[in-house]
Design an enzyme around this catalytic site. Structure first.
Site, PDB file in Angstrom:
ATOM      1  N   ASP A  23       1.507 -65.993   0.302  1.00  0.00           N
ATOM      2  CA  ASP A  23       0.677 -65.737   1.289  1.00  0.00           C
ATOM      3  C   ASP A  23      -0.061 -66.956   1.630  1.00  0.00           C
ATOM      4  OD1 ASP A  23      -1.334 -64.164   2.624  1.00  0.00           O
ATOM      5  OD2 ASP A  23      -2.283 -63.698   1.067  1.00  0.00           O
ATOM      6  N   ASN A  25       0.276 -68.576   4.741  1.00  0.00           N
ATOM      7  CA  ASN A  25       0.874 -69.308   6.013  1.00  0.00           C
ATOM      8  C   ASN A  25       0.037 -69.342   7.289  1.00  0.00           C
ATOM      9  OD1 ASN A  25       2.994 -69.499   4.271  1.00  0.00           O
ATOM     10  ND2 ASN A  25       4.308 -67.994   5.480  1.00  0.00           N
ATOM     11  N   ARG A  27      -3.460 -69.047   7.310  1.00  0.00           N
ATOM     12  CA  ARG A  27      -4.712 -69.938   7.282  1.00  0.00           C
ATOM     13  C   ARG A  27      -4.314 -71.342   7.002  1.00  0.00           C
ATOM     14  NH1 ARG A  27      -6.384 -67.021   1.842  1.00  0.00           N
ATOM     15  NH2 ARG A  27      -4.501 -65.995   2.262  1.00  0.00           N
ATOM     16  N   HIS A  40       4.442 -70.212   9.248  1.00  0.00           N
ATOM     17  CA  HIS A  40       5.577 -69.380   8.608  1.00  0.00           C
ATOM     18  C   HIS A  40       6.607 -70.529   8.477  1.00  0.00           C
ATOM     19  CE1 HIS A  40       3.313 -65.828   8.678  1.00  0.00           C
ATOM     20  NE2 HIS A  40       3.255 -65.662   9.983  1.00  0.00           N
ATOM     21  N   LEU A 134      21.719 -68.193  -9.352  1.00  0.00           N
ATOM     22  CA  LEU A 134      20.550 -67.662  -8.884  1.00  0.00           C
ATOM     23  C   LEU A 134      21.010 -66.381  -7.911  1.00  0.00           C
ATOM     24  CD1 LEU A 134      17.438 -67.614  -9.107  1.00  0.00           C
ATOM     25  CD2 LEU A 134      17.750 -69.033  -7.052  1.00  0.00           C
ATOM     26  N   ARG A 196       1.398 -65.203  -6.841  1.00  0.00           N
ATOM     27  CA  ARG A 196       0.894 -64.874  -5.414  1.00  0.00           C
ATOM     28  C   ARG A 196      -0.056 -66.077  -5.004  1.00  0.00           C
ATOM     29  NH1 ARG A 196      -1.664 -59.843  -2.366  1.00  0.00           N
ATOM     30  NH2 ARG A 196      -2.124 -60.834  -0.685  1.00  0.00           N
ATOM     31  N   SER A 204      -0.485 -55.902  -3.529  1.00  0.00           N
ATOM     32  CA  SER A 204      -0.085 -55.386  -2.084  1.00  0.00           C
ATOM     33  C   SER A 204       0.934 -54.838  -1.667  1.00  0.00           C
ATOM     34  CB  SER A 204      -0.422 -56.928  -1.173  1.00  0.00           C
ATOM     35  OG  SER A 204      -1.566 -57.246  -1.249  1.00  0.00           O
ATOM     36  N   GLU A 215       3.921 -60.450 -16.033  1.00  0.00           N
ATOM     37  CA  GLU A 215       2.857 -61.675 -16.142  1.00  0.00           C
ATOM     38  C   GLU A 215       2.274 -61.840 -14.783  1.00  0.00           C
ATOM     39  OE1 GLU A 215       1.340 -62.283 -18.900  1.00  0.00           O
ATOM     40  OE2 GLU A 215       2.800 -61.408 -20.161  1.00  0.00           O
TER      41      GLU A 215
HETATM   42  C1  FPP Z   1       1.994 -64.405   4.420  1.00  0.00           C
HETATM   43  O1  FPP Z   1       1.075 -65.012   4.976  1.00  0.00           O
HETATM   44  C2  FPP Z   1       3.304 -64.664   4.850  1.00  0.00           C
HETATM   45  C3  FPP Z   1       4.317 -63.881   5.519  1.00  0.00           C
HETATM   46  C4  FPP Z   1       3.973 -62.589   6.008  1.00  0.00           C
HETATM   47  C5  FPP Z   1       5.607 -64.282   5.943  1.00  0.00           C
HETATM   48  C6  FPP Z   1       6.332 -65.185   4.733  1.00  0.00           C
HETATM   49  C7  FPP Z   1       7.421 -65.891   5.380  1.00  0.00           C
HETATM   50  C8  FPP Z   1       7.934 -67.122   5.160  1.00  0.00           C
HETATM   51  C9  FPP Z   1       7.467 -67.974   3.966  1.00  0.00           C
HETATM   52  C10 FPP Z   1       9.192 -67.693   5.964  1.00  0.00           C
HETATM   53  C11 FPP Z   1      10.666 -67.076   5.704  1.00  0.00           C
HETATM   54  C12 FPP Z   1      10.856 -66.538   4.405  1.00  0.00           C
HETATM   55  C13 FPP Z   1      12.091 -66.459   4.040  1.00  0.00           C
HETATM   56  C14 FPP Z   1      12.603 -66.016   2.497  1.00  0.00           C
HETATM   57  C15 FPP Z   1      13.545 -66.644   4.994  1.00  0.00           C
HETATM   58  P1  FPP Z   1       0.056 -64.852   5.837  1.00  0.00           P
HETATM   59  O2  FPP Z   1       0.534 -65.012   7.314  1.00  0.00           O
HETATM   60  O3  FPP Z   1      -0.588 -63.292   5.510  1.00  0.00           O
HETATM   61  O4  FPP Z   1      -1.038 -65.963   5.829  1.00  0.00           O
HETATM   62  P2  FPP Z   1      -2.737 -65.734   5.903  1.00  0.00           P
HETATM   63  O5  FPP Z   1      -3.067 -64.621   4.607  1.00  0.00           O
HETATM   64  O6  FPP Z   1      -3.256 -67.113   5.810  1.00  0.00           O
HETATM   65  O7  FPP Z   1      -2.832 -64.901   7.124  1.00  0.00           O
END
Ligand code: FPP
Length: 259
Positions: A23, A25, A27, A40, A134, A196, A204, A215
């Site tokens: 979480d 990205n 912000r 992202h 993995l 997280r 969530s 944990e």
């Molecule tokens: C949540 O941050 C993140 C996502 C919804 C997307 C996660 C995707 C990636 C990290 C890239 C691709 C991953 C793979 C495994 C190919 P948010 O957008 O909710 O952030 P915010 O809470 O700051 O708005």
């Protein structure tokens, strides 16, 4: 229940399976005056680092929450950039993952994904199917409640067909009907450690059943800033926990085989 943490020599106790909500990205991007898609994209770097660290530590499984059932409600532009990023990531990274003996699987409602993405996923899964290092699960169009519903439907169908009696449904049947339980020949331990990033302290709608004894580790770091030091801090947190699985401490020390 079996204790699942592993101890290798005198090394610290490591989780066998790590589950992560990536979480922050959006912000991260906003703080730099960039579009959310840039966050992202940057988050992909943290995914790569995390996979490398898991390989290095010989962690057995890693499950990443990349796109939730609820994320479909985000602006169309963001959804489409995320879907594009998944295709790009598969195209760019699968060969190297394969070289490193990593097996990749996608869990979630893949019928909701584009035909193009479904094809890329199927190809990546097929290419890495025999890998024994993995095991990476990427949760896409995934929700814990969706998972429970699809498991219940599966079991109900088996009952209706006479292949299963309702009274024979135990935790084992439910576990194996869930998304993490149907990975072909693969038996995954439930996650031992949940991470997280981004400051929120919630599950969530991630792996609701599988996180029962996990944990929980929360950090304020935004996902693109999650680096090796942060990963090590999460492992150290896990190693310091005394896992009881509903027992008292003294019983647990016996289960784990010593002091
Ligand atoms: C949540 O941050 C993140 C996502 C919804 C997307 C996660 C995707 C990636 C990290 C890239 C691709 C991953 C793979 C495994 C190919 P948010 O957008 O909710 O952030 P915010 O809470 O700051 O708005």
């Amino acid at each position: 229940m079996e204790a699942t943490a592993t101890r290798r020599g005198d090394a610290m106790i490591l989780p066998r399976h790590i589950a992560i909500i990536m979480d922050g990205n959006g912000r991260w991007a906003a703080a730099r005056g960039q579009p959310r898609a840039a966050g992202h994209k940057s988050g992909l770097g943290a995914v790569r680092m995390t996979i490398e660290e898991c390989v290095k530590h010989r962690i057995e499984a890693l499950t990443l929450f990349a796109f939730s059932s609820e994320n479909w409600r985000r602006p169309a532009e963001e959804v489409s950039s995320l879907m594009g990023l998944f295709v790009e990531a598969l195209d760019r990274e699968v060969a190297e993952l394969h070289e490193n003996n990593v097996r990749i699987r996608v869990i979630g409602d893949r019928t909701a994904l584009s035909v193009r993405l479904q094809a890329r996923i199927a190809a990546a899964e097929e290419q890495t199917a025999a890998n024994t290092g993995l095991q990476v699960q990427v949760a896409v169009s995934y929700g814990g409640r969706w998972d429970v519903v699809q498991a219940v439907q599966k079991l109900a169908k088996q009952c209706a067909q006479g292949a299963l009696r309702p009274e024979d449904i135990t935790e084992r049947e439910v576990s194996s009907a869930l998304a993490l339980g149907v990975l072909d020949d693969l038996t995954l331990a439930d996650p031992d450690l949940f991470i997280r990033t981004g400051g929120e302290k919630r599950i969530s709608n991630f792996l609701l059943w599988n996180l029962a004894y996990t944990e929980l580790y929360f950090t304020d770091k935004l996902w693109p800033d999650f680096d090796r030091a942060e990963f090590e801090a999460a492992l150290a947190y896990f190693a310091a926990r005394e896992r009881r699985f509903g027992l008292v401490g003294a019983q647990q020390r016996v289960v784990q085989g010593g002091g």
